[in-house]
Design a protein around this motif. Structure first.
Motif, mmCIF file in Angstrom:
data_model
loop_
_atom_site.group_PDB
_atom_site.id
_atom_site.type_symbol
_atom_site.label_atom_id
_atom_site.label_comp_id
_atom_site.label_asym_id
_atom_site.label_seq_id
_atom_site.Cartn_x
_atom_site.Cartn_y
_atom_site.Cartn_z
ATOM 1 N N ALA A 121 0.807 -1.215 0.000
ATOM 2 C CA ALA A 121 0.000 0.000 0.000
ATOM 3 C C ALA A 121 0.842 1.266 0.000
ATOM 4 O O ALA A 121 0.592 2.182 -0.783
ATOM 5 N N TYR A 122 1.844 1.309 0.850
ATOM 6 C CA TYR A 122 2.578 2.562 1.012
ATOM 7 C C TYR A 122 3.855 2.626 0.177
ATOM 8 O O TYR A 122 4.063 3.585 -0.559
ATOM 9 N N LEU A 123 4.692 1.622 0.287
ATOM 10 C CA LEU A 123 5.961 1.698 -0.421
ATOM 11 C C LEU A 123 5.778 1.559 -1.930
ATOM 12 O O LEU A 123 6.248 2.397 -2.699
ATOM 13 N N VAL A 124 5.103 0.512 -2.363
ATOM 14 C CA VAL A 124 4.911 0.302 -3.796
ATOM 15 C C VAL A 124 3.966 1.356 -4.373
ATOM 16 O O VAL A 124 4.231 1.930 -5.432
ATOM 17 N N GLY A 125 2.876 1.625 -3.687
ATOM 18 C CA GLY A 125 1.942 2.645 -4.154
ATOM 19 C C GLY A 125 2.589 4.017 -4.225
ATOM 20 O O GLY A 125 2.396 4.769 -5.187
ATOM 21 N N GLY A 126 3.366 4.362 -3.211
ATOM 22 C CA GLY A 126 4.062 5.647 -3.210
ATOM 23 C C GLY A 126 5.100 5.739 -4.304
ATOM 24 O O GLY A 126 5.237 6.779 -4.963
ATOM 25 N N ALA A 127 5.835 4.660 -4.514
ATOM 26 C CA ALA A 127 6.838 4.652 -5.580
ATOM 27 C C ALA A 127 6.174 4.785 -6.943
ATOM 28 O O ALA A 127 6.648 5.557 -7.796
ATOM 29 N N CYS A 128 5.093 4.073 -7.169
ATOM 30 C CA CYS A 128 4.386 4.172 -8.450
ATOM 31 C C CYS A 128 3.834 5.574 -8.667
ATOM 32 O O CYS A 128 3.906 6.110 -9.774
ATOM 33 N N PHE A 129 3.292 6.173 -7.625
ATOM 34 C CA PHE A 129 2.766 7.536 -7.752
ATOM 35 C C PHE A 129 3.885 8.519 -8.064
ATOM 36 O O PHE A 129 3.732 9.395 -8.927
ATOM 37 N N ALA A 130 5.018 8.388 -7.378
ATOM 38 C CA ALA A 130 6.139 9.298 -7.623
ATOM 39 C C ALA A 130 6.672 9.147 -9.047
ATOM 40 O O ALA A 130 6.959 10.145 -9.726
ATOM 41 N N SER A 144 4.093 10.603 -11.497
ATOM 42 C CA SER A 144 4.092 12.063 -11.448
ATOM 43 C C SER A 144 5.293 12.632 -12.184
ATOM 44 O O SER A 144 5.177 13.609 -12.940
ATOM 45 N N TYR A 145 6.449 12.059 -11.955
ATOM 46 C CA TYR A 145 7.660 12.505 -12.641
ATOM 47 C C TYR A 145 7.520 12.300 -14.151
ATOM 48 O O TYR A 145 7.851 13.179 -14.940
ATOM 49 N N ALA A 146 7.025 11.139 -14.525
ATOM 50 C CA ALA A 146 6.893 10.827 -15.948
ATOM 51 C C ALA A 146 5.900 11.743 -16.637
ATOM 52 O O ALA A 146 6.124 12.174 -17.767
ATOM 53 N N SER A 147 4.797 12.050 -15.976
ATOM 54 C CA SER A 147 3.792 12.889 -16.621
ATOM 55 C C SER A 147 4.287 14.307 -16.865
ATOM 56 O O SER A 147 3.792 14.987 -17.762
ATOM 57 N N SER A 148 5.279 14.743 -16.103
ATOM 58 C CA SER A 148 5.800 16.086 -16.333
ATOM 59 C C SER A 148 6.954 16.105 -17.338
ATOM 60 O O SER A 148 7.327 17.161 -17.827
ATOM 61 N N HIS A 149 7.516 14.936 -17.654
ATOM 62 C CA HIS A 149 8.678 14.904 -18.536
ATOM 63 C C HIS A 149 8.472 14.116 -19.831
ATOM 64 O O HIS A 149 9.300 14.224 -20.731
ATOM 65 N N LEU A 150 7.433 13.329 -19.929
ATOM 66 C CA LEU A 150 7.230 12.483 -21.102
ATOM 67 C C LEU A 150 5.897 12.778 -21.763
ATOM 68 O O LEU A 150 5.008 13.381 -21.156
ATOM 69 N N GLU A 151 5.765 12.302 -22.987
ATOM 70 C CA GLU A 151 4.492 12.426 -23.694
ATOM 71 C C GLU A 151 3.473 11.468 -23.093
ATOM 72 O O GLU A 151 3.819 10.426 -22.528
#
Length: 91
Positions: free
Chosen positions: A27-36, A39-46
């Motif tokens: 819930a926290y580690l994997v979910g947090g990593a996926c969200f991070a 988020s990073y990808a959506s600001s840098h990739l198509e």
């Protein structure tokens, strides 16, 4: 039934530290990593690249399951992985 499932979930959460750790990890580690990462990808990739990444997660999960847990693929997993790969190539 739903009542039995909830009862078993409550029992596992109250008696098994391993189960609690697994829930925390997923819930926290994997979910947090996926969200991070998303988020990073959506600001840098198509957006099309992000969509392809989301589509390739099930085949990647199957490969990692094979590497870490030694579980075999089976014909359904292989067929699903082929369908995803063909769809990604056609995209």
């Amino acid at each position: 039934t739903l009542g039995q499932a909830l009862s078993q979930l409550h029992l596992a959460l109250t008696t098994s530290p391993t189960f609690r750790f697994g829930v925390f990890y997923s819930a926290y580690l994997v979910g947090g990593a996926c969200f991070a990462i998303a988020s990073y990808a959506s600001s840098h990739l198509e957006s099309s690249v992000i969509t392809l990444f989301a589509a390739c997660q099930p085949p990647m999960t199957a490969v990692l399951e094979w590497i870490w847990e030694g579980k075999g693929f089976g014909w359904k997993k292989v067929l699903g992985m082929c369908c995803v790969c063909c769809g990604m190539c056609g995209f």
